[in-house]
Design a protein around this motif. Structure first.
Motif, PDB file in Angstrom:
ATOM      1  N   ARG A 128       0.811  -1.218   0.000  1.00  0.00           N
ATOM      2  CA  ARG A 128       0.000   0.000   0.000  1.00  0.00           C
ATOM      3  C   ARG A 128       0.842   1.264   0.000  1.00  0.00           C
ATOM      4  O   ARG A 128       0.303   2.362  -0.087  1.00  0.00           O
ATOM      5  CB  ARG A 128      -0.926   0.003   1.206  1.00  0.00           C
ATOM      6  CG  ARG A 128      -1.926  -1.138   1.164  1.00  0.00           C
ATOM      7  CD  ARG A 128      -2.874  -1.093   2.329  1.00  0.00           C
ATOM      8  NE  ARG A 128      -3.437   0.200   2.583  1.00  0.00           N
ATOM      9  CZ  ARG A 128      -4.604   0.656   2.107  1.00  0.00           C
ATOM     10  NH1 ARG A 128      -5.332  -0.124   1.359  1.00  0.00           N
ATOM     11  NH2 ARG A 128      -5.037   1.859   2.409  1.00  0.00           N
ATOM     12  N   HIS A 129       2.170   1.130   0.095  1.00  0.00           N
ATOM     13  CA  HIS A 129       3.053   2.287   0.249  1.00  0.00           C
ATOM     14  C   HIS A 129       2.845   3.348  -0.823  1.00  0.00           C
ATOM     15  O   HIS A 129       2.825   4.533  -0.537  1.00  0.00           O
ATOM     16  CB  HIS A 129       4.515   1.844   0.269  1.00  0.00           C
ATOM     17  CG  HIS A 129       5.460   2.980   0.474  1.00  0.00           C
ATOM     18  ND1 HIS A 129       5.540   3.661   1.667  1.00  0.00           N
ATOM     19  CD2 HIS A 129       6.335   3.568  -0.359  1.00  0.00           C
ATOM     20  CE1 HIS A 129       6.437   4.615   1.551  1.00  0.00           C
ATOM     21  NE2 HIS A 129       6.945   4.582   0.344  1.00  0.00           N
ATOM     22  N   SER A 130       2.658   2.938  -2.058  1.00  0.00           N
ATOM     23  CA  SER A 130       2.531   3.916  -3.135  1.00  0.00           C
ATOM     24  C   SER A 130       1.176   4.623  -3.117  1.00  0.00           C
ATOM     25  O   SER A 130       1.032   5.691  -3.687  1.00  0.00           O
ATOM     26  CB  SER A 130       2.740   3.232  -4.489  1.00  0.00           C
ATOM     27  OG  SER A 130       1.737   2.256  -4.691  1.00  0.00           O
ATOM     28  N   PRO A 133       0.071   7.025   2.788  1.00  0.00           N
ATOM     29  CA  PRO A 133       1.276   7.246   3.586  1.00  0.00           C
ATOM     30  C   PRO A 133       1.398   6.200   4.687  1.00  0.00           C
ATOM     31  O   PRO A 133       0.399   5.686   5.175  1.00  0.00           O
ATOM     32  CB  PRO A 133       1.067   8.642   4.175  1.00  0.00           C
ATOM     33  CG  PRO A 133      -0.389   8.901   4.082  1.00  0.00           C
ATOM     34  CD  PRO A 133      -0.909   8.070   2.943  1.00  0.00           C
ATOM     35  N   GLY A 134       2.651   5.904   5.057  1.00  0.00           N
ATOM     36  CA  GLY A 134       2.906   4.968   6.151  1.00  0.00           C
ATOM     37  C   GLY A 134       2.669   5.617   7.499  1.00  0.00           C
ATOM     38  O   GLY A 134       2.320   6.796   7.592  1.00  0.00           O
ATOM     39  N   ASP A 135       2.882   4.874   8.562  1.00  0.00           N
ATOM     40  CA  ASP A 135       2.639   5.365   9.912  1.00  0.00           C
ATOM     41  C   ASP A 135       3.437   6.632  10.212  1.00  0.00           C
ATOM     42  O   ASP A 135       2.919   7.578  10.762  1.00  0.00           O
ATOM     43  CB  ASP A 135       2.990   4.297  10.953  1.00  0.00           C
ATOM     44  CG  ASP A 135       2.008   3.141  10.932  1.00  0.00           C
ATOM     45  OD1 ASP A 135       0.883   3.330  10.426  1.00  0.00           O
ATOM     46  OD2 ASP A 135       2.366   2.068  11.430  1.00  0.00           O
ATOM     47  N   ARG A 136       4.711   6.649   9.843  1.00  0.00           N
ATOM     48  CA  ARG A 136       5.553   7.808  10.179  1.00  0.00           C
ATOM     49  C   ARG A 136       5.058   9.059   9.465  1.00  0.00           C
ATOM     50  O   ARG A 136       4.975  10.113  10.053  1.00  0.00           O
ATOM     51  CB  ARG A 136       7.000   7.539   9.815  1.00  0.00           C
ATOM     52  CG  ARG A 136       7.614   6.449  10.661  1.00  0.00           C
ATOM     53  CD  ARG A 136       9.108   6.604  10.724  1.00  0.00           C
ATOM     54  NE  ARG A 136       9.734   5.466  11.359  1.00  0.00           N
ATOM     55  CZ  ARG A 136       9.828   5.294  12.653  1.00  0.00           C
ATOM     56  NH1 ARG A 136       9.346   6.189  13.450  1.00  0.00           N
ATOM     57  NH2 ARG A 136      10.417   4.239  13.157  1.00  0.00           N
ATOM     58  N   GLU A 137       4.719   8.922   8.177  1.00  0.00           N
ATOM     59  CA  GLU A 137       4.227  10.080   7.443  1.00  0.00           C
ATOM     60  C   GLU A 137       2.912  10.570   8.031  1.00  0.00           C
ATOM     61  O   GLU A 137       2.672  11.753   8.173  1.00  0.00           O
ATOM     62  CB  GLU A 137       4.035   9.757   5.955  1.00  0.00           C
ATOM     63  CG  GLU A 137       5.330   9.542   5.194  1.00  0.00           C
ATOM     64  CD  GLU A 137       5.835   8.115   5.269  1.00  0.00           C
ATOM     65  OE1 GLU A 137       5.188   7.272   5.952  1.00  0.00           O
ATOM     66  OE2 GLU A 137       6.866   7.811   4.668  1.00  0.00           O
ATOM     67  N   ARG A 138       2.040   9.631   8.381  1.00  0.00           N
ATOM     68  CA  ARG A 138       0.747   9.970   8.945  1.00  0.00           C
ATOM     69  C   ARG A 138       0.936  10.690  10.284  1.00  0.00           C
ATOM     70  O   ARG A 138       0.279  11.672  10.575  1.00  0.00           O
ATOM     71  CB  ARG A 138      -0.103   8.718   9.118  1.00  0.00           C
ATOM     72  CG  ARG A 138      -1.569   9.000   9.141  1.00  0.00           C
ATOM     73  CD  ARG A 138      -2.399   7.717   9.125  1.00  0.00           C
ATOM     74  NE  ARG A 138      -2.218   6.962   7.887  1.00  0.00           N
ATOM     75  CZ  ARG A 138      -1.808   5.700   7.862  1.00  0.00           C
ATOM     76  NH1 ARG A 138      -1.539   5.033   8.941  1.00  0.00           N
ATOM     77  NH2 ARG A 138      -1.685   5.083   6.712  1.00  0.00           N
ATOM     78  N   LYS A 139       1.889  10.225  11.085  1.00  0.00           N
ATOM     79  CA  LYS A 139       2.149  10.840  12.387  1.00  0.00           C
ATOM     80  C   LYS A 139       2.599  12.293  12.192  1.00  0.00           C
ATOM     81  O   LYS A 139       2.191  13.181  12.900  1.00  0.00           O
ATOM     82  CB  LYS A 139       3.221  10.052  13.133  1.00  0.00           C
ATOM     83  CG  LYS A 139       3.434  10.530  14.546  1.00  0.00           C
ATOM     84  CD  LYS A 139       4.541   9.758  15.240  1.00  0.00           C
ATOM     85  CE  LYS A 139       4.038   8.428  15.717  1.00  0.00           C
ATOM     86  NZ  LYS A 139       5.013   7.688  16.526  1.00  0.00           N
TER      87      LYS A 139
END
Length: 143
Positions: A128-130, A133-139
């Motif tokens: 799903r990365h593309s 956003p991953g957890d860090r980006e979302r944070k």
């Protein structure tokens, strides 16, 4: 109240284990804003670790904004990490509990289960990365 357990064979420093266990309790709703953490003396009595190790963990959590040290009163939770779905009575938690029971019945040990869950999360995130956003980006976006 949270009860800390230190795994001396894990290779993870004891203070990091305390921080991780506190964060887990905050995510699960076991600890809530305003709750008091055990004193360093209480943690030392249960875990047989150095009091400075406990104090380091508490200072790290204070710097992260999770707790507040009140001189003479103790250490108190100032922020929750709980998200919907992690509560004790959530359907997701019930499904995960059932799945864990099946994994144990199949002979998987704790380390096996953790490895399986981690690998599954890694695969899911990579696929799903593309798109999201991953957890860090979302944070970072939430901040």
């Amino acid at each position: 109240m949270v009860e800390y357990r230190i795994d001396r064979g894990s290779g993870v420093p004891a203070y990091v284990q305390i921080v991780e266990q506190t964060e887990r309790a905050l995510r699960m709703g076991t600890l809530k804003v305003g709750d008091k953490l055990p004193t360093a003396r209480e943690v030392v009595a249960v875990t047989a670790i150095n009091p400075n190790t406990v104090l380091r963990a508490y200072r790290d959590m204070e710097q992260a904004g999770l707790v507040e040290l009140r001189r003479g009163l103790g250490t108190f939770v100032t922020r929750s990490l709980a998200r919907p779905g992690a509560e004790d009575d959530s359907p997701l938690r019930a499904e995960l509990t059932d799945w864990t029971a099946r994994a144990r019945a199949a002979g998987l040990e704790r380390a096996d289960i953790l490895a399986l869950v981690t690998a599954t999360l890694d695969t899911y995130d990579n696929e799903r990365h593309s798109r999201t956003p991953g957890d860090r980006e979302r944070k970072e976006e939430d901040a």
